[in-house]
Design a protein around this motif. Structure first.
Motif, PDB file in Angstrom:
ATOM      1  N   THR B 150      14.994  30.613  11.698  1.00 32.69           N
ATOM      2  CA  THR B 150      14.420  29.228  11.782  1.00 32.69           C
ATOM      3  C   THR B 150      12.880  29.029  12.369  1.00 32.69           C
ATOM      4  OG1 THR B 150      16.726  28.437  12.436  1.00 32.69           O
ATOM      5  CG2 THR B 150      15.089  26.855  12.434  1.00 32.69           C
ATOM      6  N   LEU B 151      12.751  29.590  13.367  1.00 34.24           N
ATOM      7  CA  LEU B 151      11.328  29.539  13.850  1.00 34.24           C
ATOM      8  C   LEU B 151      10.427  30.063  13.109  1.00 34.24           C
ATOM      9  CD1 LEU B 151      11.799  30.541  17.879  1.00 34.24           C
ATOM     10  CD2 LEU B 151      10.826  28.400  16.774  1.00 34.24           C
ATOM     11  N   LEU B 152      10.586  31.135  12.410  1.00 32.62           N
ATOM     12  CA  LEU B 152       9.537  31.358  11.606  1.00 32.62           C
ATOM     13  C   LEU B 152       9.120  30.631  10.390  1.00 32.62           C
ATOM     14  CD1 LEU B 152      10.353  35.259  10.828  1.00 32.62           C
ATOM     15  CD2 LEU B 152       8.866  34.454  12.294  1.00 32.62           C
ATOM     16  N   VAL B 154      10.090  27.368  10.418  1.00 33.48           N
ATOM     17  CA  VAL B 154       9.574  26.065  10.683  1.00 33.48           C
ATOM     18  C   VAL B 154       8.106  26.174  11.293  1.00 33.48           C
ATOM     19  CG1 VAL B 154      10.057  23.953  11.931  1.00 33.48           C
ATOM     20  CG2 VAL B 154      11.828  25.257  11.070  1.00 33.48           C
ATOM     21  N   SER B 155       7.846  27.253  12.090  1.00 24.31           N
ATOM     22  CA  SER B 155       6.671  27.374  12.593  1.00 24.31           C
ATOM     23  C   SER B 155       5.517  27.205  11.571  1.00 24.31           C
ATOM     24  CB  SER B 155       6.538  28.626  13.751  1.00 24.31           C
ATOM     25  OG  SER B 155       7.429  28.559  14.452  1.00 24.31           O
ATOM     26  N   ASN B 156       5.602  27.988  10.599  1.00 27.30           N
ATOM     27  CA  ASN B 156       4.813  28.313   9.513  1.00 27.30           C
ATOM     28  C   ASN B 156       4.499  27.187   8.540  1.00 27.30           C
ATOM     29  OD1 ASN B 156       3.489  31.255   9.711  1.00 27.30           O
ATOM     30  ND2 ASN B 156       5.730  31.498  10.257  1.00 27.30           N
ATOM     31  N   HIS B 158       5.248  23.501   9.854  1.00 33.82           N
ATOM     32  CA  HIS B 158       5.169  22.423  10.147  1.00 33.82           C
ATOM     33  C   HIS B 158       3.485  22.672  10.876  1.00 33.82           C
ATOM     34  CE1 HIS B 158       9.341  20.652  10.983  1.00 33.82           C
ATOM     35  NE2 HIS B 158       9.130  21.245   9.643  1.00 33.82           N
ATOM     36  N   TYR B 159       3.457  23.814  11.698  1.00 34.82           N
ATOM     37  CA  TYR B 159       2.059  23.844  12.615  1.00 34.82           C
ATOM     38  C   TYR B 159       0.989  23.583  11.759  1.00 34.82           C
ATOM     39  CZ  TYR B 159      -1.031  25.214  16.332  1.00 34.82           C
ATOM     40  OH  TYR B 159      -2.048  25.049  17.173  1.00 34.82           O
ATOM     41  N   PRO B 160       0.768  24.100  10.666  1.00 34.27           N
ATOM     42  CA  PRO B 160      -0.271  23.875  10.034  1.00 34.27           C
ATOM     43  C   PRO B 160      -0.809  22.366   9.927  1.00 34.27           C
ATOM     44  CG  PRO B 160       0.656  25.665   8.879  1.00 34.27           C
ATOM     45  CD  PRO B 160       1.548  25.007  10.170  1.00 34.27           C
TER      46      PRO B 160
END
Lengths: 207, 207
Positions: B150-152, B154-156, B158-160
């Motif tokens: 999930t982290l992989l 969502v991080s990639n 949302h963060y951008p």
DNA sequence: CCATAATTTAAACAATTGTTTAATTTCTCT
DNA sequence: AGAGAAATTAAACAATTGTTTAAATTATGG
């Protein structure tokens, strides 16, 4: 004795600003946290805004100092990436609120960006971008824009700390468990990014 | 006619809350945006908090609806991941402020999490986690915790969008250029994540 | 020790906040 | 058209905000 109260207020301001953000906290809250009278905040720092600017700048220094240090080292490029990610995870484990703090401030007050320019200059001067482009030109490193390389690294380092409350509720894990997850997540992030940037290394990195 | 003003206030509240967050905006600001009197906000929605809760819930619905839809489809697992990322990027291109909006609200008011549980339940019920674990047990998919997968993703995704102001100043790019970067970044994210989750597919995905 | 400056305090300032009230306008329905 | 309900308004409410003031306390230096 002069430094005592001034520093106490600064410390309190750091804690309160980071935890609540600029708009979501009050001068009285900072004073209370410092154990001081409200008027002293303005006596020493003129205004809440001035105090915040001071705090923000010093946070940004901490935030980027370690990064510049790694870039200026003479480690091989892959090791710079690896060490950078290691340090980001270590730093954010201590200060998980900072990415949110910085992003929020930048969207609230776009002019705050100007305070960062000197430090960003240092990243540029470290020559790390030139180094990357050289590796790309030889085909050793995957060809992609510096914006996207930055995004890959920062996304995977910062977001896991920013989204801690969200992730905890989604997967029903507690504090301790999530910290453990972050620890192993770091190794995945390092492998994944290095694998992607250097496809030819894959076997080695995956061992 | 009744629906007209009530809806106008809701629309205005959505815009203002998302742009400024709950604490950083005023009832009068929402009323002004809606072209209505301040008292009408409370006449229709009792209080600013009640109105916010309403908006927040509907935003979360939009935020997770598409995700659940993908998970419940009968696409092969890899295609679910790919489509999920595609949709996230498309959705966030339209509403880039939402990840920040959600994370901020969760840290401000941890109880808001409870509103999300029903929707999260749907993700669970989609069986996507079971499906992933099955692929892991056969060795087809890399063994890693669901939290980290999930982290992989969502991080990639949302963060951008969250870090747009930061990234623009770091690399000195303008709006148009950054949007373009995001577009190609999406393809990198898809490749990188699928490569990492399914190391054996690498040649195919990299072609 | 005393005057002068620096520090700290309590109190007040005007502005803004969310919310309520009470009056007025607009709509609804027979 | 007119009575009663709904919608809208302007005004005020108390609470809280950042900031200032003016007095009180403490420290400093000759």
């Amino acid at each position: 004795m002069i430094k005592k109260t001034e520093q106490k207020i600064k410390d309190a301001a750091l804690a309160v600003f980071i935890q609540k953000g600029f708009v979501n906290c009050t001068s009285r809250e900072i004073a209370r946290e410092a154990g001081m009278n409200v008027a002293l905040v303005n006596y020493y720092f003129r205004s809440k805004s001035k105090l915040f600017a001071l705090i923000f700048e010093s946070v940004m220094q901490d935030f980027l100092k370690s990064m510049v240090q790694v870039f200026c080292s003479d480690l091989p490029f892959r090791e710079k990436i690896r060490l950078l990610i290691e340090r980001e995870f270590a730093f954010l484990a201590e200060h998980p609120e900072i990415p949110n703090f910085v992003l929020n401030e930048l969207s609230r007050n776009p002019k705050a960006i100007e305070d960062m320019l000197p430090v960003l200059q240092m990243v540029d001067e470290s020559g790390v971008f030139v180094e990357a482009k050289k590796l790309q030109s030889t085909g050793e490193m995957r060809s992609m824009d510096m914006v996207q390389i930055t995004l890959l690294i920062v996304s995977n380092c910062h977001y896991p700390f920013m989204a801690e409350p969200l992730m905890k509720v989604i997967h029903g894990v507690n504090d301790k468990e999530y910290k453990a997850q972050l620890k192993t997540h770091k190794t995945h992030v390092i492998s994944m990014i290095l694998n992607y940037l250097f496809p030819n290394d894959k076997i080695l990195l995956n061992a």
